[in-house]
Design a protein around this motif. Structure first.
Motif, mmCIF file in Angstrom:
data_model
loop_
_atom_site.group_PDB
_atom_site.id
_atom_site.type_symbol
_atom_site.label_atom_id
_atom_site.label_comp_id
_atom_site.label_asym_id
_atom_site.label_seq_id
_atom_site.Cartn_x
_atom_site.Cartn_y
_atom_site.Cartn_z
ATOM 1 N N LEU A 19 -47.820 3.350 9.977
ATOM 2 C CA LEU A 19 -46.497 2.723 10.016
ATOM 3 C C LEU A 19 -46.477 1.390 9.285
ATOM 4 O O LEU A 19 -45.525 1.075 8.565
ATOM 5 C CB LEU A 19 -46.060 2.516 11.469
ATOM 6 N N THR A 20 -47.523 0.601 9.473
ATOM 7 C CA THR A 20 -47.580 -0.710 8.832
ATOM 8 C C THR A 20 -47.602 -0.561 7.315
ATOM 9 O O THR A 20 -46.847 -1.220 6.594
ATOM 10 C CB THR A 20 -48.819 -1.489 9.303
ATOM 11 N N ILE A 21 -48.467 0.311 6.824
ATOM 12 C CA ILE A 21 -48.574 0.524 5.382
ATOM 13 C C ILE A 21 -47.283 1.111 4.827
ATOM 14 O O ILE A 21 -46.751 0.660 3.803
ATOM 15 C CB ILE A 21 -49.774 1.434 5.065
ATOM 16 N N ALA A 22 -46.742 2.117 5.515
ATOM 17 C CA ALA A 22 -45.516 2.764 5.049
ATOM 18 C C ALA A 22 -44.346 1.802 5.021
ATOM 19 O O ALA A 22 -43.525 1.825 4.094
ATOM 20 C CB ALA A 22 -45.198 3.964 5.938
ATOM 21 N N ASN A 27 -43.481 -6.006 15.335
ATOM 22 C CA ASN A 27 -44.697 -6.795 15.515
ATOM 23 C C ASN A 27 -45.487 -6.964 14.221
ATOM 24 O O ASN A 27 -46.083 -8.024 13.991
ATOM 25 C CB ASN A 27 -45.588 -6.127 16.571
ATOM 26 N N ASN A 28 -45.490 -5.946 13.366
ATOM 27 C CA ASN A 28 -46.387 -5.933 12.206
ATOM 28 C C ASN A 28 -45.708 -6.227 10.876
ATOM 29 O O ASN A 28 -46.400 -6.471 9.883
ATOM 30 C CB ASN A 28 -47.093 -4.578 12.096
ATOM 31 N N LEU A 29 -44.397 -6.181 10.826
ATOM 32 C CA LEU A 29 -43.681 -6.459 9.585
ATOM 33 C C LEU A 29 -42.778 -7.671 9.795
ATOM 34 O O LEU A 29 -41.656 -7.545 10.289
ATOM 35 C CB LEU A 29 -42.843 -5.241 9.161
ATOM 36 N N PRO A 30 -43.262 -8.877 9.440
ATOM 37 C CA PRO A 30 -42.522 -10.099 9.752
ATOM 38 C C PRO A 30 -41.095 -10.120 9.212
ATOM 39 O O PRO A 30 -40.211 -10.735 9.809
ATOM 40 C CB PRO A 30 -43.374 -11.186 9.087
ATOM 41 N N ILE A 31 -40.840 -9.431 8.108
ATOM 42 C CA ILE A 31 -39.522 -9.459 7.486
ATOM 43 C C ILE A 31 -38.541 -8.528 8.189
ATOM 44 O O ILE A 31 -37.327 -8.606 7.982
ATOM 45 C CB ILE A 31 -39.665 -9.053 5.989
#
Length: 282
Positions: free
Chosen positions: A90-93, A47-51
């Motif tokens: 998680l998003t930042i990492a 959901n948070n990392l488009p790639i």
């Protein structure tokens, strides 16, 4: 006798630091990588990392392993009342570990803490107006990377950047590129390279590209690389990294030598992710 004991102890410490400690660290990290990755965490990445879904299955597995090590070794600190959640971590990492995807780097060895503000934060900065006049001003910031042990981020900016992956701007990519640059104790746009022979090519390509960007900025010309990269060579490396990951096709088309240099350094080719499927702007 006492002197001999002291020498023996010093030799033991040296052997432990140089030989034994790296082996133990590698073993510990391998155990962490083998831990199961919670289904909820995987859903957050999707959901948070488009790639994320454009990565190959092997790349996704490597990224998950890197994330688990990152979360185990780095401390997150909420600032200005912010409660740092698992989603934030998680998003930042996940974005930071893209820089390490193909074993590039040593998990930002000098970094200990990631400070997260809810949004833009302000710092007081002393500025020399002239040889005899010094003033203090209040600067608004979205992120910083310290040579010693900290990265500072605005969570609002992190969210905006992950939701607009193709705009070429990403505060996490930017600040953690600085961390790679600063591993040798200097912020000069030259990270630690695998071979001594690599430095000559790095200097040639990066210097030429930096001055070309400076010229384009002076002439108010359009460029795929953000104008902030013309600030200095350290900022150029960080901005070029943002462009490499978010606008790989445009960077290759307009700055092929720079693209190939970063491709060799990061040991990956983001164009493959673009070609694997569309990357949405959420």
């Amino acid at each position: 006798m006492l002197q001999a004991v002291i020498i023996f102890l010093i030799l033991g410490i040296i052997i432990t630091v140089i030989f034994i400690s790296p082996i133990l660290t590698k073993q510990r990290r391998n155990r962490i990588k083998k831990r199961s990755f919670p289904a909820l965490w995987n859903a957050i990445l999707e959901n948070n990392l488009p790639i994320y879904l454009q990565l190959s299955p092997a790349e996704r597995q490597r990224l998950r392993g890197h994330i688990q090590i990152f979360l185990a070794e780095k401390q997150f600190i909420g600032c200005r009342g912010l409660q740092v959640t698992a989603e934030m971590k998680l998003t930042i990492a996940s974005v930071a570990c893209l820089l390490l995807l193909n074993e590039r780097g040593e998990y930002f060895p000098k970094l200990r803490s990631i400070l997260v503000y809810p949004s833009t934060y302000f710092v007081n900065q002393t500025v020399a107006v002239s040889d005899y006049v010094i003033t203090e001003r209040r600067d608004a910031r979205l992120g910083e990377s310290w040579t010693k042990d900290q990265v500072i981020l605005s969570w609002k900016q992190v969210q905006e950047d992950t939701q607009n992956w193709r705009d070429g701007r990403n505060v996490v990519l930017h600040e953690f590129a600085h961390q790679l640059d600063q591993e040798d104790g200097k912020a000069d746009g030259v990270p630690i390279l695998p071979h001594n022979s690599d430095y000559q090519m790095w200097s040639r390509v990066m210097t030429a590209e930096f001055y070309q960007l400076c010229y384009h900025v002076q002439q108010d010309m359009r460029t795929v690389i953000d104008s902030y990269g013309a600030t200095n060579t350290a900022e150029f490396f960080a901005v070029a990294t943002e462009t490499f990951f978010e606008k790989p096709q445009q960077l290759l088309q307009e700055h092929s030598a720079l693209y190939e240099l970063l491709k060799r350094y990061y040991q990956l080719d983001p164009i493959q992710w673009v070609e694997a499927g569309s990357i949405p702007n959420v």
